[in-house]
Design a protein around this motif. Sequence first.
Motif, PDB file in Angstrom:
ATOM      1  N   GLU A   1       0.851  -1.199   0.000  1.00 26.63           N
ATOM      2  CA  GLU A   1       0.000   0.000   0.000  1.00 26.63           C
ATOM      3  C   GLU A   1       0.881   1.241   0.000  1.00 26.63           C
ATOM      4  O   GLU A   1       1.894   1.298   0.706  1.00 26.63           O
ATOM      5  N   ILE A   2       0.497   2.232  -0.783  1.00 33.71           N
ATOM      6  CA  ILE A   2       1.252   3.484  -0.848  1.00 33.71           C
ATOM      7  C   ILE A   2       0.300   4.654  -0.668  1.00 33.71           C
ATOM      8  O   ILE A   2      -0.813   4.644  -1.176  1.00 33.71           O
ATOM      9  N   ASN A   3       0.726   5.660   0.085  1.00 32.67           N
ATOM     10  CA  ASN A   3      -0.147   6.805   0.314  1.00 32.67           C
ATOM     11  C   ASN A   3       0.133   7.931  -0.684  1.00 32.67           C
ATOM     12  O   ASN A   3       0.988   7.805  -1.569  1.00 32.67           O
ATOM     13  N   LEU A   4      -0.581   9.017  -0.551  1.00 33.80           N
ATOM     14  CA  LEU A   4      -0.535  10.108  -1.519  1.00 33.80           C
ATOM     15  C   LEU A   4       0.847  10.722  -1.660  1.00 33.80           C
ATOM     16  O   LEU A   4       1.353  10.894  -2.767  1.00 33.80           O
ATOM     17  N   ALA A   5       1.497  11.044  -0.550  1.00 33.69           N
ATOM     18  CA  ALA A   5       2.794  11.708  -0.610  1.00 33.69           C
ATOM     19  C   ALA A   5       3.854  10.833  -1.260  1.00 33.69           C
ATOM     20  O   ALA A   5       4.833  11.338  -1.802  1.00 33.69           O
ATOM     21  N   GLY A   6       3.661   9.518  -1.217  1.00 32.12           N
ATOM     22  CA  GLY A   6       4.665   8.619  -1.754  1.00 32.12           C
ATOM     23  C   GLY A   6       4.944   8.815  -3.224  1.00 32.12           C
ATOM     24  O   GLY A   6       6.094   8.680  -3.668  1.00 32.12           O
ATOM     25  N   PHE A   7       3.922   9.136  -3.999  1.00 30.88           N
ATOM     26  CA  PHE A   7       4.134   9.338  -5.426  1.00 30.88           C
ATOM     27  C   PHE A   7       5.071  10.517  -5.675  1.00 30.88           C
ATOM     28  O   PHE A   7       6.024  10.425  -6.442  1.00 30.88           O
ATOM     29  N   TYR A   8       4.780  11.619  -5.015  1.00 31.47           N
ATOM     30  CA  TYR A   8       5.629  12.797  -5.182  1.00 31.47           C
ATOM     31  C   TYR A   8       7.057  12.504  -4.730  1.00 31.47           C
ATOM     32  O   TYR A   8       8.025  12.888  -5.392  1.00 31.47           O
ATOM     33  N   ASP A   9       7.192  11.809  -3.607  1.00 28.14           N
ATOM     34  CA  ASP A   9       8.526  11.487  -3.095  1.00 28.14           C
ATOM     35  C   ASP A   9       9.317  10.630  -4.074  1.00 28.14           C
ATOM     36  O   ASP A   9      10.521  10.816  -4.260  1.00 28.14           O
TER      37      ASP A   9
ATOM     38  N   SER B   1       5.928  17.234  -9.136  1.00 27.37           N
ATOM     39  CA  SER B   1       4.637  17.900  -9.201  1.00 27.37           C
ATOM     40  C   SER B   1       3.965  17.685 -10.553  1.00 27.37           C
ATOM     41  O   SER B   1       2.763  17.428 -10.636  1.00 27.37           O
ATOM     42  N   GLN B   2       4.746  17.780 -11.633  1.00 27.04           N
ATOM     43  CA  GLN B   2       4.192  17.570 -12.971  1.00 27.04           C
ATOM     44  C   GLN B   2       3.739  16.122 -13.167  1.00 27.04           C
ATOM     45  O   GLN B   2       2.698  15.858 -13.776  1.00 27.04           O
ATOM     46  N   ALA B   3       4.525  15.201 -12.656  1.00 31.73           N
ATOM     47  CA  ALA B   3       4.173  13.795 -12.797  1.00 31.73           C
ATOM     48  C   ALA B   3       2.878  13.484 -12.075  1.00 31.73           C
ATOM     49  O   ALA B   3       2.062  12.675 -12.541  1.00 31.73           O
ATOM     50  N   LEU B   4       2.662  14.131 -10.936  1.00 31.17           N
ATOM     51  CA  LEU B   4       1.410  13.950 -10.222  1.00 31.17           C
ATOM     52  C   LEU B   4       0.237  14.441 -11.060  1.00 31.17           C
ATOM     53  O   LEU B   4      -0.805  13.796 -11.146  1.00 31.17           O
ATOM     54  N   ALA B   5       0.392  15.594 -11.718  1.00 29.62           N
ATOM     55  CA  ALA B   5      -0.660  16.092 -12.596  1.00 29.62           C
ATOM     56  C   ALA B   5      -0.899  15.138 -13.758  1.00 29.62           C
ATOM     57  O   ALA B   5      -2.042  14.929 -14.186  1.00 29.62           O
TER      58      ALA B   5
END
Length: 491
Positions: free
Chosen positions: A184-192, A227-231
């Motif tokens: 399981e991965i949370n929201l902040a993990g993607f940005y990190d 940030s761009q990758a999250l978008a």
Amino acid sequence: MLKLTGRIAVGVVSLLVLTGTGIASTMLTQLTSGLSTSDALDSTGPKSTGKDQNILLIGLDSRKDQDGNQLPPEILDQLHAGDGTEGGYNTNTLILMHIPGDGGKAAAVSIPRDDYVPVQGIPGYPNAKIKEAYGLAKFYAERDLAKQGITGAELEHKGREAGRKKTLETVRNFLDVPIDRFAEINLAGFYDLATALGGVEVCLNHAVKDRYSGADFPAGRQTLNGSQALAFVRQRHGLDNGDLDRTHRQQAFIASAAHKLRSAGTFTDLGKLQDLVDTAKKDVVISAGWDVLSFAQQAQSLTGGNLVFTTLPIAGFQKVNGQDVNKVDVEQVRTAVRTAFGMVTPPTTPQVYASATIDVRNATGQRGLPAAVTQALSPYGFRAGAMESAASGKSSIAYGPGAKTDAATAATLLGGLPVVADSRVPGGHVRILLGAGYVLPAALGPHGADAPPGSRSATASSESRSTGDPEPPAYGSQGAAVDGGGIPCVN
């Protein structure tokens, strides 16, 4: 509400891919010892046979850390995730990955988050969107725990365990296959993760601009920061196929991130390597008892591009209690999973060629599908017959006198369709009815689910029918498969 679809990449790249790239055992030991673990997976539940493993990857739409604390405002600003009051505990990303014990090609299936499925033990919810099982279970568990005086981080931890258990149970019951491990991965993990990698290269078929997600990118290949990758993985507005296209972006991001890990010298840069390890420790929860050192050998199949992503089919769209949901044909979904995981193996070199004529009736509303089916079966000796539209019906095969064996062969090739004798079918003919949401198995090659993006077999009309619920907008209800071997181009 933020619909993040790429955040499970930390679980795949920081853990699975990292273990399969020959990283030193000392670093693996450090990684394993620092990861958060969960006992949510029932140890008495069904398991895969032999050395095969099915791993559920869960992306949690939460603006809170593992203890229930709100993410800092500076992180939320970078994530374009509002002030932290949005979102919740939906599992907006669910991918079941199958890793064969013999080192063969791995497969991953994405479960559309709005699939309307049965759930158990949640008051007032005999059915729900599959993404809601986690949050609903967490809410009711915490309500009871709070009455016992449990508060703070302990309440958050126990509530999340209840959510994980319900998600694992719901997915396992829906797909009817074992789940051996989960991450399981949370929201902040993607940005990190994206930040630790120094950006990830992606490829878009078309230029996009979306004020909701902040996506503003030209067509073609480009490198995106965190940030761009999250978008990139958040966007669903303005895409031809909405959530389905966003699911393909999630798959493409995983493939691209893994590609960068393999090719950019990350594993010779101790600083970057430590950043990845720290990201996994902070943002990932894995099932208890997962021996990462032993798993490293099997995970190597993920690092050479030996992985294909597909999206499970849906049968259409409808409204339930004012909510837009995906209709699903459970048997069709289960057949798609078994086919993707090699549990159903269509013959590739038949000993005896068929001789029947196939007549195809198309109830999917997808132009070009009957021709694709006919073309896919022609190498096996089937002759082209009539192709026409049908008003409705479930996918099935009927045969006339003398065509029983050929009907069984066609049924296996097409993913395990039911077969019946029908006196109305002419002798030597096999009549194939394609029901809503039908998709050709990937094993049928370029005419099946692994058709390249932009090909006729990969796209179809997005026009909805004039009456009734609209049909899914992409070919086969889920679009083409995404190749995990490089940097795939997606919408």
